[in-house]
Scaffold this active site. Sequence first.
Site, PDB file in Angstrom:
ATOM      1  N   PHE A 183      -3.335   3.587   5.790  1.00 39.08           N
ATOM      2  CA  PHE A 183      -3.948   3.217   4.515  1.00 39.08           C
ATOM      3  C   PHE A 183      -3.835   1.704   4.363  1.00 39.08           C
ATOM      4  O   PHE A 183      -2.787   1.187   4.011  1.00 39.08           O
ATOM      5  CB  PHE A 183      -3.256   3.927   3.354  1.00 39.08           C
ATOM      6  CG  PHE A 183      -4.145   4.052   2.152  1.00 39.08           C
ATOM      7  CD1 PHE A 183      -4.855   2.959   1.677  1.00 39.08           C
ATOM      8  CD2 PHE A 183      -4.299   5.277   1.512  1.00 39.08           C
ATOM      9  CE1 PHE A 183      -5.690   3.058   0.585  1.00 39.08           C
ATOM     10  CE2 PHE A 183      -5.136   5.392   0.408  1.00 39.08           C
ATOM     11  CZ  PHE A 183      -5.827   4.273  -0.050  1.00 39.08           C
ATOM     12  N   ASP A 220     -15.105   4.169   9.190  1.00 44.54           N
ATOM     13  CA  ASP A 220     -14.137   5.268   9.144  1.00 44.54           C
ATOM     14  C   ASP A 220     -14.826   6.508   9.748  1.00 44.54           C
ATOM     15  O   ASP A 220     -14.876   6.655  10.968  1.00 44.54           O
ATOM     16  CB  ASP A 220     -13.735   5.452   7.679  1.00 44.54           C
ATOM     17  CG  ASP A 220     -12.580   6.402   7.474  1.00 44.54           C
ATOM     18  OD1 ASP A 220     -12.159   7.029   8.440  1.00 44.54           O
ATOM     19  OD2 ASP A 220     -12.089   6.529   6.339  1.00 44.54           O
TER      20      ASP A 220
HETATM   21  C1  PRP Z   1     -15.684   1.876   2.379  1.00 43.36           C
HETATM   22  C2  PRP Z   1     -16.110   0.828   3.387  1.00 43.36           C
HETATM   23  C3  PRP Z   1     -17.333   1.431   4.013  1.00 43.36           C
HETATM   24  C4  PRP Z   1     -17.045   2.919   3.983  1.00 43.36           C
HETATM   25  C5  PRP Z   1     -16.553   3.359   5.323  1.00 43.36           C
HETATM   26  O1  PRP Z   1     -16.408   1.667   1.198  1.00 43.36           O
HETATM   27  O2  PRP Z   1     -16.375  -0.408   2.779  1.00 43.36           O
HETATM   28  O3  PRP Z   1     -18.501   1.127   3.289  1.00 43.36           O
HETATM   29  O4  PRP Z   1     -16.021   3.122   2.990  1.00 43.36           O
HETATM   30  O5  PRP Z   1     -16.334   4.743   5.352  1.00 43.36           O
HETATM   31  P1  PRP Z   1     -17.234   5.736   6.243  1.00 43.36           P
HETATM   32  O6  PRP Z   1     -17.308   5.173   7.634  1.00 43.36           O
HETATM   33  O7  PRP Z   1     -16.433   7.025   6.195  1.00 43.36           O
HETATM   34  O8  PRP Z   1     -18.561   5.874   5.586  1.00 43.36           O
HETATM   35  P2  PRP Z   1     -15.979   2.233  -0.212  1.00 43.36           P
HETATM   36  O9  PRP Z   1     -16.808   3.440  -0.518  1.00 43.36           O
HETATM   37  O10 PRP Z   1     -14.482   2.405  -0.259  1.00 43.36           O
HETATM   38  O11 PRP Z   1     -16.450   1.076  -1.222  1.00 43.36           O
HETATM   39  P3  PRP Z   1     -15.955  -0.436  -1.377  1.00 43.36           P
HETATM   40  O12 PRP Z   1     -16.464  -1.196  -0.170  1.00 43.36           O
HETATM   41  O13 PRP Z   1     -16.617  -0.891  -2.628  1.00 43.36           O
HETATM   42  O14 PRP Z   1     -14.444  -0.452  -1.458  1.00 43.36           O
END
Ligand code: PRP
Length: 179
Positions: free
Chosen positions: A151, A102
């Site tokens: 989303f 992201d």
């Molecule tokens: C999500 C995804 C990545 C991160 C990406 O994890 O799995 O690790 O966000 O976002 P970024 O590029 O802005 O850093 P999340 O924190 O939602 O945890 P999860 O995998 O346990 O759902």
Amino acid sequence: MHQDCERILFSEEQLRSRVKEVAMTVNARYADKNPIFVCILKGSIIFYSDFVRHLDIPVKLDFMAVSSYGDGAVSSGKLRIRKDLDGDISGRDVVIVEDIIDSGFTLANLKALFLERGANSVCIVTLLNKIGRREYDIRPDYNCFDIENEFVVGYGLDYNERYRNLPYIGILKRSVYEQ
Ligand code: PRP
């Protein structure tokens, strides 16, 4: 759960076929390298387990859980390791398997951390690339699908820890997260 999705973005069949295609490419590149495939919990679990089953080369599997958040909802701007790797990665070729990129914060920090720990190389494989959201200078080496700023839930991805077990990737209805 199904009725909370506005529509299916990627069906089970699309996921199966594209994940296999990307895995076969990575498989060819890593033959004879004995790489370590790192699953970033929790969002990647389903992608990861499907992905590694297409590999027919010797690999080591390891798992890590990280968070960019403190106890509140505001990003702390620092990567917090909630569960570290079990093994040493120095001198090894590491492949990070992540569900979504992201802002790029998580993967930029993880890549830097693994190189700092002495990995010989660090490659990034993502299921979804949220284009247009990048804030950090990082891009996946292999990506299954580019997506817009929607989303998305399912196939490992959650909203408040729900929907991870949906077999497809769907777009969550606004009414679910705006209520
Ligand atoms: C999500 C995804 C990545 C991160 C990406 O994890 O799995 O690790 O966000 O976002 P970024 O590029 O802005 O850093 P999340 O924190 O939602 O945890 P999860 O995998 O346990 O759902």
